[in-house]
Enzyme design. Structure first.
Site, PDB file in Angstrom:
ATOM      1  N   ARG A  19      48.676 128.065  55.856  1.00 45.85           N
ATOM      2  CA  ARG A  19      47.457 127.306  55.600  1.00 45.85           C
ATOM      3  C   ARG A  19      46.313 128.281  55.369  1.00 45.85           C
ATOM      4  NH1 ARG A  19      45.576 125.257  59.739  1.00 45.85           N
ATOM      5  NH2 ARG A  19      47.277 125.758  61.148  1.00 45.85           N
ATOM      6  N   TYR A  57      52.088 125.385  49.861  1.00 50.22           N
ATOM      7  CA  TYR A  57      52.443 125.498  51.278  1.00 50.22           C
ATOM      8  C   TYR A  57      52.209 124.183  52.037  1.00 50.22           C
ATOM      9  CZ  TYR A  57      52.510 126.656  56.149  1.00 50.22           C
ATOM     10  OH  TYR A  57      52.803 126.641  57.485  1.00 50.22           O
ATOM     11  N   LYS A  67      48.726 117.522  57.707  1.00 46.42           N
ATOM     12  CA  LYS A  67      47.476 117.845  58.395  1.00 46.42           C
ATOM     13  C   LYS A  67      46.272 117.195  57.703  1.00 46.42           C
ATOM     14  CE  LYS A  67      49.194 120.283  61.751  1.00 46.42           C
ATOM     15  NZ  LYS A  67      50.169 121.269  61.639  1.00 46.42           N
ATOM     16  N   HIS A  93      46.873 116.227  67.358  1.00 41.79           N
ATOM     17  CA  HIS A  93      47.835 117.289  67.055  1.00 41.79           C
ATOM     18  C   HIS A  93      48.760 117.419  68.265  1.00 41.79           C
ATOM     19  CE1 HIS A  93      48.308 121.798  65.786  1.00 41.79           C
ATOM     20  NE2 HIS A  93      49.253 121.044  65.270  1.00 41.79           N
ATOM     21  N   SER A 103      48.747 127.139  68.671  1.00 44.64           N
ATOM     22  CA  SER A 103      49.993 127.724  68.178  1.00 44.64           C
ATOM     23  C   SER A 103      50.465 128.854  69.095  1.00 44.64           C
ATOM     24  CB  SER A 103      49.835 128.222  66.749  1.00 44.64           C
ATOM     25  OG  SER A 103      48.764 129.114  66.687  1.00 44.64           O
ATOM     26  N   CYS A 119      52.528 128.554  71.668  1.00 43.74           N
ATOM     27  CA  CYS A 119      52.632 128.165  73.075  1.00 43.74           C
ATOM     28  C   CYS A 119      53.926 127.408  73.365  1.00 43.74           C
ATOM     29  CB  CYS A 119      51.448 127.301  73.480  1.00 43.74           C
ATOM     30  SG  CYS A 119      49.902 128.198  73.639  1.00 43.74           S
ATOM     31  N   ASP A 132      54.596 117.212  66.223  1.00 43.67           N
ATOM     32  CA  ASP A 132      53.349 117.765  65.680  1.00 43.67           C
ATOM     33  C   ASP A 132      52.144 116.817  65.752  1.00 43.67           C
ATOM     34  OD1 ASP A 132      52.026 119.986  64.529  1.00 43.67           O
ATOM     35  OD2 ASP A 132      52.161 119.114  62.536  1.00 43.67           O
ATOM     36  N   ARG A 190      59.734 128.666  57.311  1.00 38.61           N
ATOM     37  CA  ARG A 190      59.784 127.301  57.841  1.00 38.61           C
ATOM     38  C   ARG A 190      61.069 126.585  57.472  1.00 38.61           C
ATOM     39  NH1 ARG A 190      55.100 125.129  60.744  1.00 38.61           N
ATOM     40  NH2 ARG A 190      53.709 126.893  60.760  1.00 38.61           N
TER      41      ARG A 190
HETATM   42  O1  SAT Z   1      51.964 122.778  57.501  1.00 36.92           O
HETATM   43  S1  SAT Z   1      51.326 122.822  58.789  1.00 36.92           S
HETATM   44  O2  SAT Z   1      49.881 122.901  58.621  1.00 36.92           O
HETATM   45  O3  SAT Z   1      51.670 121.672  59.571  1.00 36.92           O
HETATM   46  C1  SAT Z   1      51.897 124.149  59.630  1.00 36.92           C
HETATM   47  C2  SAT Z   1      50.857 125.080  59.952  1.00 36.92           C
HETATM   48  O4  SAT Z   1      50.196 124.898  60.997  1.00 36.92           O
HETATM   49  O5  SAT Z   1      50.650 126.025  59.184  1.00 36.92           O
HETATM   50 MN    MN Z   2      50.840 121.734  63.917  1.00 33.81          MN
END
Ligand code: SAT
Ligand code: MN
Length: 589
Positions: free
Chosen positions: A72, A200, A209, A229, A251, A253, A276, A373
């Site tokens: 991101r 991405y 998101k 989240h 992130s 954790c 998520d 990923r």
């Molecule tokens: O694609 S997401 O935004 O869910 C993963 C990330 O946090 O980069």
């Molecule tokens: Mn996330």
């Protein structure tokens, strides 16, 4: 007369000028057809999808991206509201008209020579009154196929939208994958996102998101619910009773590991509902109910293995709902399987790295990108809760917040009430790891783990959390955990992973009123005897240390939180300011 949906599609056609337009129906036959097409297509000089070994990973494909497009891009992500104050200091802001002009420049004719995929999708079970209808256009087959895994794509979305103009509009073109021509613009008031220049996940799968959190949080504020989240899990006790929890962690954790945990405690089982995002509504019975708007996991591959997350490994090898995609991992050429650091102890001898080169381990670089990923359907998860598709969602009894802290924050504590829980969540701090850029070990504030995802002023968001608390009759308990406390020589004091189920058992006992807790300045701590430590090789003194509050550390903590709050000026609710002051006084006594 055209419907608003038809008008939108026509507008998109005229703007992007694609050679062809294809409306997705979400069927498996279509997924196979698109995957075959992607195998023959190139983007940026790379084949879009390559088939992997289906004996090992059924229905799986490999994708690698431009090296400039692997994560991101928060600095290119904007919330475009009429005033900057609405977006708040937590967001980059642009005036909506200016943002649209900019994006129009990129969008005009961007799909010439390409196919425009129209993706009708529903976030949440289409039968749920909490579900939301959406349409995204894109010129990336990879994005189209990923959306099929991550959301409910198909005709039901079109049927549900019908003549209505109430649907989310997502506009996406991968453009020429140029970071100088890359922006993700959110228009909360118009239920609209424009995204250009990236393929991405978080930048391009607009249901994730962008919609489910940034636009969703704004809608939640308007409509009286929360878009968070958070993971959703059901923890089954030996008596068969299931207690539902939400969990939010910055992130690095162990959030995904918790969502798919195999408890070490006998007779306990974790059922997964989400890894998520959670949408949380107030039910007619005055309880909070959560649904997972998504239908897939977009998880970080490195570190995922049979030791750390066996359930995810099994998920990746199931084939109930295809396809499964691997992005920017390495490839083990001996058997054409995806490979990443942590999936096996031994590095295979014949590896292709994530950029397509021959991997040389002597160079000391990882073979898979650290943010490589997998994209896999929740229906492939062996621990998927049978309540996952319940349109009503699941009733929440506990909310777990966490952070990575070597000191200050005890292993676990409980908030005394909802408002102090909101304070705790608003002040979550977590140490940065090598996974993020910047200084390793610095404490960053990440309220509710929502800092990059709250689509409006975070001060107003805190107020919304407090307001929800006033409306809910049966409030869940709020807990804070820290699995990462270290001793004097820098060693982790708590074993973590599957052992974390011991802490969750304590939470269930608290929810059921089975055990007392010790009240201290910051909240309620476990009495050492009420933690189930049977079979765990840990000294009592270590557990005592894990649960210790050091007043000097906490005074510093409070100063840091105060400092963080000043960013939001008058927007910080009075309740939180008062609570902070009260805590400060208690700690200096
Ligand atoms: O694609 S997401 O935004 O869910 C993963 C990330 O946090 O980069
Ligand atoms: Mn996330």
């Amino acid at each position: 007369m055209s419907t608003p949906m038809e008008l939108f599609v026509n507008e998109m056609r005229e703007l992007f000028l694609p050679d062809e337009v294809y409306v997705m129906d979400g069927t498996q036959e279509e997924a196979e057809r698109l995957a075959n097409l992607a195998e023959k297509s190139t983007l940026d000089g790379r084949t879009v999808l390559k088939k992997l070994n289906w004996q090992e990973y059924p229905n799986s494909y490999y994708h690698n991206s431009n090296p400039n497009d692997v994560a991101r891009t928060e600095h290119l992500t904007f919330v475009c509201t009429p005033t900057q104050e609405e977006a708040g200091p937590n967001n980059n802001w642009l005036n909506p008209n200016e943002a649209k002009d900019k994006m129009d420049g990129f969008f005009k004719g961007a799909m010439k020579g390409r196919t425009m995929y129209i993706i009708p999708f529903v976030m949440g079970n289409p039968k749920s009154k909490y579900a939301k209808n959406c349409i995204q256009v894109t010129d990336s087959i990879y994005v189209a196929l990923s959306m099929r895994v991550m959301s409910r794509v198909g005709k039901q979305a079109i049927e549900k939208i019908g003549n209505s103009s109430d649907f989310f509009r997502g506009m996406h073109s991968i453009g020429d994958v140029n970071p100088d021509r890359r922006f993700i613009m959110h228009f909360p008031q118009e239920n609209l996102v424009m995204s250009f220049g990236s393929g991405y996940g978080g930048n391009a799968l607009l249901g994730k998101k962008c919609y489910s959190l940034r636009i969703g949080s704004y809608l939640g504020k308007q409509e009286g619910w929360l878009a968070e989240h958070m993971i959703i899990i059901g923890v089954q006790a030996p008596d068969g009773k299931i207690t539902y929890f939400l969990g939010a962690f910055p992130s690095a954790c162990g959030k995904t590991n918790l969502a798919l945990l195999e408890p070490v405690l006998k007779g306990y089982k974790v059922w997964t509902l989400g890894d998520d995002i959670a949408w949380i509504n107030i039910g007619d019975d005055g309880k909070l109910y959560a649904i997972n708007p998504e239908s897939g996991f977009f998880g970080v591959a490195p570190g995922t293995g049979m030791k750390t997350n066996p359930v995810m490994m099994k998920t990746l090898k199931n084939d109930k709902f295809p396809p499964t995609l691997f992005t920017n991992t390495a490839i083990d050429n001996s058997n054409n399987t995806p490979w990443w650091e942590g999936v096996s102890d031994k590095v295979p001898s014949d590896l292709t790295d994530w950029q397509g080169g021959v991997y040389d381990k002597n160079l000391g670089k990882p073979a898979a990108h650290p943010n490589s990923r997998f994209t896999v359907s929740v229906y492939n998860c062996p621990t998927l809760s049978c309540e996952y598709d319940n349109p009503r969602g699941v009733p929440i009894s506990g909310i777990i917040f966490g952070g990575r802290r070597k000191d200050t924050i005890p292993l676990v504590y409980e908030a005394k009430d909802w408002n102090s829980g909101v304070f705790i969540a608003s002040s979550i701090g977590s140490e940065t790891t090598a996974a993020a850029t910047g200084k390793v070990g610095a404490v960053r504030r990440d309220p509710m783990a929502m800092l990059p995802f709250c689509g409006y002023n975070m001060g107003d968001y805190f107020q919304h959390w407090l307001d929800i608390g006033k409306k809910v009759k049966h409030l869940p308990k709020i807990f804070m955990v820290n699995w990462f406390r270290k001793n004097e020589v820098g060693k982790f004091m708590w074993p973590g992973f599957r052992e974390n189920s011991r802490v969750i058992k304590w939470m269930i006992d608290r929810i059921e009123g089975k055990v007392d807790a010790t009240e201290v300045e910051i909240g309620l701590l476990p009495k050492i005897d009420s933690l189930d430590l049977a079979g765990l090789d840990i000294d009592k003194e270590v557990v005592e240390k894990l649960l210790k509050i050091n007043k000097d550390d906490w005074k510093k903590e409070i100063e840091m939180v105060e400092d963080f709050y000043t960013k939001f000026g008058d927007k910080i609710p009075k309740e939180l300011k008062d609570y902070l002051l009260e805590l400060k006084n208690k700690l200096t006594l």
